[in-house]
Motif scaffolding. Structure first.
Motif, PDB file in Angstrom:
ATOM      1  N   GLU A 292      46.190   5.545 -34.199  1.00 23.14           N
ATOM      2  CA  GLU A 292      45.436   6.809 -34.213  1.00 23.14           C
ATOM      3  C   GLU A 292      44.869   7.069 -35.610  1.00 23.14           C
ATOM      4  O   GLU A 292      43.732   7.503 -35.775  1.00 23.14           O
ATOM      5  N   GLN A 293      45.690   6.773 -36.626  1.00 23.46           N
ATOM      6  CA  GLN A 293      45.265   6.979 -38.007  1.00 23.46           C
ATOM      7  C   GLN A 293      44.099   6.036 -38.354  1.00 23.46           C
ATOM      8  O   GLN A 293      43.123   6.454 -38.986  1.00 23.46           O
ATOM      9  N   ALA A 294      44.190   4.784 -37.912  1.00 22.22           N
ATOM     10  CA  ALA A 294      43.118   3.817 -38.193  1.00 22.22           C
ATOM     11  C   ALA A 294      41.809   4.280 -37.552  1.00 22.22           C
ATOM     12  O   ALA A 294      40.735   4.179 -38.160  1.00 22.22           O
ATOM     13  N   VAL A 295      41.891   4.808 -36.337  1.00 28.14           N
ATOM     14  CA  VAL A 295      40.691   5.307 -35.653  1.00 28.14           C
ATOM     15  C   VAL A 295      40.118   6.503 -36.423  1.00 28.14           C
ATOM     16  O   VAL A 295      38.897   6.607 -36.628  1.00 28.14           O
ATOM     17  N   ALA A 296      40.994   7.380 -36.892  1.00 26.26           N
ATOM     18  CA  ALA A 296      40.524   8.540 -37.656  1.00 26.26           C
ATOM     19  C   ALA A 296      39.884   8.100 -38.968  1.00 26.26           C
ATOM     20  O   ALA A 296      38.859   8.646 -39.392  1.00 26.26           O
ATOM     21  N   LEU A 297      40.486   7.114 -39.629  1.00 27.46           N
ATOM     22  CA  LEU A 297      39.903   6.604 -40.885  1.00 27.46           C
ATOM     23  C   LEU A 297      38.546   5.971 -40.630  1.00 27.46           C
ATOM     24  O   LEU A 297      37.609   6.139 -41.413  1.00 27.46           O
ATOM     25  N   ALA A 298      38.423   5.255 -39.517  1.00 24.65           N
ATOM     26  CA  ALA A 298      37.140   4.634 -39.172  1.00 24.65           C
ATOM     27  C   ALA A 298      36.087   5.712 -38.918  1.00 24.65           C
ATOM     28  O   ALA A 298      34.941   5.595 -39.364  1.00 24.65           O
ATOM     29  N   ALA A 299      36.495   6.765 -38.219  1.00 23.66           N
ATOM     30  CA  ALA A 299      35.553   7.860 -37.922  1.00 23.66           C
ATOM     31  C   ALA A 299      35.074   8.513 -39.214  1.00 23.66           C
ATOM     32  O   ALA A 299      33.944   8.990 -39.306  1.00 23.66           O
ATOM     33  N   ALA A 300      35.952   8.500 -40.230  1.00 23.81           N
ATOM     34  CA  ALA A 300      35.595   9.097 -41.516  1.00 23.81           C
ATOM     35  C   ALA A 300      34.881   8.103 -42.437  1.00 23.81           C
ATOM     36  O   ALA A 300      34.597   8.406 -43.596  1.00 23.81           O
ATOM     37  N   GLY A 301      34.649   6.892 -41.933  1.00 25.12           N
ATOM     38  CA  GLY A 301      33.940   5.884 -42.723  1.00 25.12           C
ATOM     39  C   GLY A 301      34.813   5.229 -43.784  1.00 25.12           C
ATOM     40  O   GLY A 301      34.309   4.588 -44.705  1.00 25.12           O
ATOM     41  N   GLN A 302      36.147   5.349 -43.654  1.00 23.62           N
ATOM     42  CA  GLN A 302      37.038   4.828 -44.689  1.00 23.62           C
ATOM     43  C   GLN A 302      37.727   3.526 -44.320  1.00 23.62           C
ATOM     44  O   GLN A 302      38.455   2.962 -45.133  1.00 23.62           O
ATOM     45  N   LEU A 303      37.551   3.097 -43.080  1.00 24.37           N
ATOM     46  CA  LEU A 303      38.152   1.824 -42.668  1.00 24.37           C
ATOM     47  C   LEU A 303      37.196   1.173 -41.673  1.00 24.37           C
ATOM     48  O   LEU A 303      37.005   1.674 -40.565  1.00 24.37           O
ATOM     49  N   THR A 304      36.570   0.105 -42.116  1.00 29.10           N
ATOM     50  CA  THR A 304      35.572  -0.549 -41.268  1.00 29.10           C
ATOM     51  C   THR A 304      35.765  -2.059 -41.354  1.00 29.10           C
ATOM     52  O   THR A 304      35.038  -2.742 -42.078  1.00 29.10           O
ATOM     53  N   PRO A 305      36.765  -2.606 -40.651  1.00 27.74           N
ATOM     54  CA  PRO A 305      36.967  -4.053 -40.697  1.00 27.74           C
ATOM     55  C   PRO A 305      35.656  -4.764 -40.350  1.00 27.74           C
ATOM     56  O   PRO A 305      35.029  -4.464 -39.334  1.00 27.74           O
ATOM     57  N   PRO A 306      35.204  -5.655 -41.235  1.00 28.48           N
ATOM     58  CA  PRO A 306      33.901  -6.277 -40.993  1.00 28.48           C
ATOM     59  C   PRO A 306      33.877  -7.144 -39.733  1.00 28.48           C
ATOM     60  O   PRO A 306      34.831  -7.863 -39.452  1.00 28.48           O
ATOM     61  N   VAL A 307      32.789  -7.026 -38.987  1.00 24.90           N
ATOM     62  CA  VAL A 307      32.592  -7.858 -37.789  1.00 24.90           C
ATOM     63  C   VAL A 307      31.670  -9.009 -38.188  1.00 24.90           C
ATOM     64  O   VAL A 307      30.548  -8.788 -38.649  1.00 24.90           O
ATOM     65  N   ALA A 308      32.161 -10.237 -38.020  1.00 25.78           N
ATOM     66  CA  ALA A 308      31.389 -11.415 -38.426  1.00 25.78           C
ATOM     67  C   ALA A 308      30.245 -11.671 -37.457  1.00 25.78           C
ATOM     68  O   ALA A 308      29.129 -12.003 -37.854  1.00 25.78           O
ATOM     69  N   ALA A 309      30.535 -11.544 -36.159  1.00 30.29           N
ATOM     70  CA  ALA A 309      29.521 -11.786 -35.126  1.00 30.29           C
ATOM     71  C   ALA A 309      30.075 -11.307 -33.795  1.00 30.29           C
ATOM     72  O   ALA A 309      31.283 -11.165 -33.633  1.00 30.29           O
ATOM     73  N   THR A 310      29.172 -11.053 -32.854  1.00 29.41           N
ATOM     74  CA  THR A 310      29.590 -10.756 -31.489  1.00 29.41           C
ATOM     75  C   THR A 310      29.129 -11.907 -30.595  1.00 29.41           C
ATOM     76  O   THR A 310      28.092 -12.530 -30.845  1.00 29.41           O
ATOM     77  N   MET A 311      29.946 -12.181 -29.581  1.00 27.38           N
ATOM     78  CA  MET A 311      29.669 -13.317 -28.699  1.00 27.38           C
ATOM     79  C   MET A 311      30.073 -12.939 -27.285  1.00 27.38           C
ATOM     80  O   MET A 311      30.959 -12.091 -27.089  1.00 27.38           O
ATOM     81  N   PRO A 312      29.475 -13.587 -26.274  1.00 28.63           N
ATOM     82  CA  PRO A 312      29.939 -13.324 -24.906  1.00 28.63           C
ATOM     83  C   PRO A 312      31.339 -13.906 -24.703  1.00 28.63           C
ATOM     84  O   PRO A 312      31.742 -14.833 -25.408  1.00 28.63           O
ATOM     85  N   LEU A 313      32.080 -13.360 -23.753  1.00 33.52           N
ATOM     86  CA  LEU A 313      33.433 -13.863 -23.475  1.00 33.52           C
ATOM     87  C   LEU A 313      33.409 -15.356 -23.164  1.00 33.52           C
ATOM     88  O   LEU A 313      34.340 -16.087 -23.516  1.00 33.52           O
ATOM     89  N   THR A 314      32.327 -15.807 -22.535  1.00 30.91           N
ATOM     90  CA  THR A 314      32.242 -17.224 -22.153  1.00 30.91           C
ATOM     91  C   THR A 314      32.218 -18.154 -23.370  1.00 30.91           C
ATOM     92  O   THR A 314      32.443 -19.344 -23.240  1.00 30.91           O
ATOM     93  N   ALA A 315      31.970 -17.588 -24.568  1.00 30.17           N
ATOM     94  CA  ALA A 315      31.946 -18.407 -25.788  1.00 30.17           C
ATOM     95  C   ALA A 315      33.291 -18.373 -26.517  1.00 30.17           C
ATOM     96  O   ALA A 315      33.378 -18.733 -27.691  1.00 30.17           O
ATOM     97  N   VAL A 316      34.351 -17.981 -25.810  1.00 27.88           N
ATOM     98  CA  VAL A 316      35.647 -17.784 -26.470  1.00 27.88           C
ATOM     99  C   VAL A 316      36.144 -19.034 -27.187  1.00 27.88           C
ATOM    100  O   VAL A 316      36.685 -18.948 -28.297  1.00 27.88           O
ATOM    101  N   ASN A 317      35.964 -20.200 -26.580  1.00 25.89           N
ATOM    102  CA  ASN A 317      36.485 -21.412 -27.241  1.00 25.89           C
ATOM    103  C   ASN A 317      35.694 -21.764 -28.494  1.00 25.89           C
ATOM    104  O   ASN A 317      36.258 -22.244 -29.474  1.00 25.89           O
ATOM    105  N   GLU A 318      34.401 -21.476 -28.461  1.00 25.56           N
ATOM    106  CA  GLU A 318      33.585 -21.667 -29.665  1.00 25.56           C
ATOM    107  C   GLU A 318      34.065 -20.709 -30.764  1.00 25.56           C
ATOM    108  O   GLU A 318      34.158 -21.083 -31.936  1.00 25.56           O
ATOM    109  N   ALA A 319      34.401 -19.484 -30.364  1.00 22.51           N
ATOM    110  CA  ALA A 319      34.912 -18.508 -31.336  1.00 22.51           C
ATOM    111  C   ALA A 319      36.212 -19.008 -31.964  1.00 22.51           C
ATOM    112  O   ALA A 319      36.393 -18.939 -33.185  1.00 22.51           O
TER     113      ALA A 319
END
Ligand SMILES: [Zn+2]
Ligand SMILES: [Zn+2]
Length: 338
Positions: A292-319
């Motif tokens: 809950e705290q992590a979500v609140a920090l994210a909402a406040a712009g204080q915790l934003t784990p970087p996302v490298a890329a998004t992929m379809p589920l079918t690409a899971v093994n490539e991920a």
């Protein structure tokens, strides 16, 4: 529905067509819009440890919308945006009652470890495992909070990091970059350590004071601390070389925080630890309150784990292959809805 399932170590995940799960009376079904790919998934596939049964749907970072609610569930409705707490805790054992759900004595399961996880179009969990997601947090940003972000929050809370302290982060994968962010939020001076130049750059972007390769870590700590050593070392690599580096850098009252799973042994000198009043702490996952705290920090712009890329589920093994090759800076996030 489509689910990416583990059938045994050393084999790619299978994209299986499985029945849509039905929620029990106190459960909800979540339509998974984003699922983060954690190093833990790799440990299953590479055989470091095994889920409680096969086949098992992997994935323990899930964000999505409520899709169906059980007959006894109140407070949740179809369409609600949620992050999922992956320990399917019992709610009544002594550790749950102390708010330490990560130590639950009788969990119904743990996503990917002992319950079908997030790499599927839909997922069923107890309703008490849901955390509401504010509209300003995207599903892609929310999924990595569920393990990477909140594991960082827990580790630094356990270490009781205070403003002005020197925190060394050994390993700058998904969790490590979140540790860097949260240590800075707590007012620490942060030394990020990584062999990879791209990850060091990402650590600086996440707020690290300096980012250095392992060979330069001790010098950086010496310089920043005036030779006093580190107050906290968060150890995320879990191999002998980094464990030795960690114990060697600790200053007086320094805390070494072991996070996650390691097969290598930790060797310490009791004499050296005693005279400096050092401590070794272990930190596993996170509590529900910390999600809950992590979500609140994210909402406040204080915790934003970087996302490298998004992929379809079918690409899971490539991920998983990209993660194994060390090519990922931040989190890969899968989209089970296509
Ligand atoms: Zn994880
Ligand atoms: Zn419990």
């Amino acid at each position: 529905m489509l689910a990416a399932r583990f059938h045994g170590a050393g084999r790619p995940l299978a994209l299986d067509d499985v029945p849509v799960p039905e929620p029990g009376p106190d459960e909800v079904r979540v339509r998974v819009h984003a699922a983060g790919v954690c190093g833990t998934e790799l440990h299953f596939v590479d055989g470091l440890y095994a889920p409680s049964r096969t086949p098992m749907t992997l994935g323990h970072e899930a964000a999505g919308t409520v899709d169906a609610v059980g007959s006894a569930v109140t407070g949740w409705a179809e369409g609600d945006r949620v992050a999922v707490y992956y320990y399917l805790f019992c709610g009544s054992c002594r550790w749950c009652l102390r708010g330490r759900q990560n130590l639950c004595l009788a969990p119904r399961g743990v996503l990917a470890f002992a319950a079908d996880g997030a790499f599927a179009e839909q997922l069923v969990v107890p309703a008490h495992c849901l955390v509401r997601l504010p509209a300003e947090i995207s599903f892609d940003a929310a999924a990595p909070l569920c393990c990477a972000g909140t594991t960082a929050v827990h580790a630094l809370a356990e270490a009781e990091v205070e403003p002005g302290e020197i925190v060394v982060v050994l390993g700058t994968g998904g969790v490590g970059l979140a540790v860097v962010q949260d240590a800075r939020r707590r007012g620490a001076t942060v030394v990020a350590v990584s062999r990879d130049a791209g990850r060091r750059k990402a650590a600086l972007a996440a707020g690290a004071t300096v980012a250095v390769p392992p060979a330069d870590a001790a010098d950086a700590v010496d310089r920043l601390s005036g030779g006093q050593g580190a107050d906290v070392v968060v150890e995320l690599a879990g191999v002998t070389a980094t464990l030795e580096l960690a114990t060697g850098m600790l200053g007086r009252r320094g805390r070494l925080v072991l996070v996650g799973y390691s097969a290598d042994a930790l060797t310490v000198s009791p004499l050296a630890m005693v005279v400096a009043e050092q401590r070794v702490l272990a930190s596993v996952g996170n509590t529900l309150a910390e999600l809950e705290q992590a979500v609140a920090l994210a909402a406040a712009g204080q915790l934003t784990p970087p996302v490298a890329a998004t992929m379809p589920l079918t690409a899971v093994n490539e991920a998983l292959d990209r993660l194994r090759a060390g090519e990922v800076t931040g989190r890969l996030v899968l989209h089970p809805q296509g």
